[in-house]
Write a protein that holds these residues in place. Sequence first.
Motif, PDB file in Angstrom:
ATOM      1  N   ARG A 334      19.514  80.151   6.284  1.00 60.36           N
ATOM      2  CA  ARG A 334      18.726  80.311   7.510  1.00 60.36           C
ATOM      3  C   ARG A 334      19.455  81.196   8.518  1.00 60.36           C
ATOM      4  O   ARG A 334      18.869  82.120   9.089  1.00 60.36           O
ATOM      5  N   MET A 335      20.743  80.923   8.757  1.00 58.66           N
ATOM      6  CA  MET A 335      21.467  81.686   9.764  1.00 58.66           C
ATOM      7  C   MET A 335      21.616  83.149   9.360  1.00 58.66           C
ATOM      8  O   MET A 335      21.556  84.047  10.202  1.00 58.66           O
ATOM      9  N   LYS A 336      21.798  83.396   8.076  1.00 59.69           N
ATOM     10  CA  LYS A 336      21.884  84.784   7.622  1.00 59.69           C
ATOM     11  C   LYS A 336      20.558  85.497   7.859  1.00 59.69           C
ATOM     12  O   LYS A 336      20.533  86.662   8.291  1.00 59.69           O
ATOM     13  N   TRP A 337      19.458  84.814   7.605  1.00 58.69           N
ATOM     14  CA  TRP A 337      18.132  85.391   7.840  1.00 58.69           C
ATOM     15  C   TRP A 337      17.939  85.690   9.322  1.00 58.69           C
ATOM     16  O   TRP A 337      17.441  86.759   9.699  1.00 58.69           O
ATOM     17  N   VAL A 338      18.339  84.762  10.177  1.00 59.50           N
ATOM     18  CA  VAL A 338      18.178  84.941  11.626  1.00 59.50           C
ATOM     19  C   VAL A 338      19.002  86.128  12.122  1.00 59.50           C
ATOM     20  O   VAL A 338      18.512  86.984  12.869  1.00 59.50           O
ATOM     21  N   VAL A 339      20.270  86.191  11.711  1.00 58.22           N
ATOM     22  CA  VAL A 339      21.141  87.282  12.156  1.00 58.22           C
ATOM     23  C   VAL A 339      20.620  88.625  11.653  1.00 58.22           C
ATOM     24  O   VAL A 339      20.645  89.629  12.374  1.00 58.22           O
ATOM     25  N   ASN A 340      20.123  88.656  10.434  1.00 55.00           N
ATOM     26  CA  ASN A 340      19.564  89.901   9.899  1.00 55.00           C
ATOM     27  C   ASN A 340      18.379  90.375  10.739  1.00 55.00           C
ATOM     28  O   ASN A 340      18.241  91.574  11.024  1.00 55.00           O
ATOM     29  N   GLU A 341      17.514  89.451  11.146  1.00 58.82           N
ATOM     30  CA  GLU A 341      16.376  89.811  11.999  1.00 58.82           C
ATOM     31  C   GLU A 341      16.857  90.335  13.352  1.00 58.82           C
ATOM     32  O   GLU A 341      16.332  91.323  13.870  1.00 58.82           O
ATOM     33  N   LEU A 342      17.848  89.690  13.923  1.00 63.70           N
ATOM     34  CA  LEU A 342      18.335  90.088  15.246  1.00 63.70           C
ATOM     35  C   LEU A 342      18.995  91.464  15.223  1.00 63.70           C
ATOM     36  O   LEU A 342      18.932  92.213  16.202  1.00 63.70           O
TER      37      LEU A 342
END
Length: 374
Positions: A334-342
Amino acid sequence: MREHVRRSGCFRHRFFMDGEISEVFDFIALKRSVGEYIDSLHLEPGDRIPTENKLCRKFEASHYQVRKVLAELNAERGWVTIQGSGTYIPGGLERRPRERVIAVVRSYLHDMITQMSDAHSLALENKYQFLLFGIDHAEIVAEQECLEHLLTRRLHALVIDPHPGNPKMRETLDRFVAQGTRVVLLNGSEELRRRYPTYSFNYHRAGYMALVQLMRQNVRKVIHIAPYNSIAWQHEEFRQGVDEASADFSFPVERMFGKMMLDVRSFRWSWQPQEFQLPLEDGCGYIDDNDPFEASYVQTRLQEAGFRSSPVISVYHTSGPSACATLCFNMNERMKWVVNELIHNAGNLPHEHRFNPVLTPPSESPEPYRVLWG
């Protein structure tokens, strides 16, 4: 004999004494000149102070000397220094460039650094700083102080699992948005979810799945051990999921509120509240959404009592050895997905994304849990 000579255009004094030349740097004069030069620029709040390199060239001084001057002037005048960006006149934060910093504020977990490792690596690969703050979810004041500190900087993004009892949360997050920081929630109230992009674990689905999974094992009823004295949103969502499945299938669920706590003086585990009594019944299913270790304890006690047809299921944010089946959420993913979006999504972020759990079977040997619980 001693003779004093000042070199033109710099702040060094030469002394001739007994045929030898000594040189002394006039730090006070340099500090005064730099201060007067900065004053002459008539900088406004939010404007950047001239860079160290520029001041070195202008005053023919070394980096060490200029850095020392700026440090003293900074302490006297209260300038704001942002790592990797520069030093600014106080105020006018919205005019400063955003820092390449992603800050994560969430409740403390013992393995949270491991769970953020992929996101951290992704941020570093893209030349972003990744700041991680673990706050005890009982400490509203500590959370607010952390956010107030971060507001002194102009972050690229703030990722937060907000405390449900913080009355200043909406106002504080609005202040981040006003200065250009992208705000993402990992959970939150309905009001906050409507205002900010939210990328949360689907605890409602986990609760529903937990009951359905136990029903498939032909249990006659289910006992749900819910967290004692908890106001966290995920626990409420989980209970709603269990209740919905119970209503859909007309299946009996008995809910009990308790949690195992460690007495640091005796180093013994006990249930809280003290009057809590764990019922051990054969043919009964158990849901424990406190902690997989607690669920493993329940499973171990059932096995010791000879109840082989009483399955236990837990829910957790990471996979690992457990004596019972566990609905796992992948926090690292989840955190990797969030950081990638940001980092890569310069437009509007998806307003909501839900991450579903994956059911993992129990470990082959529950022996470690007998040792753990005694």
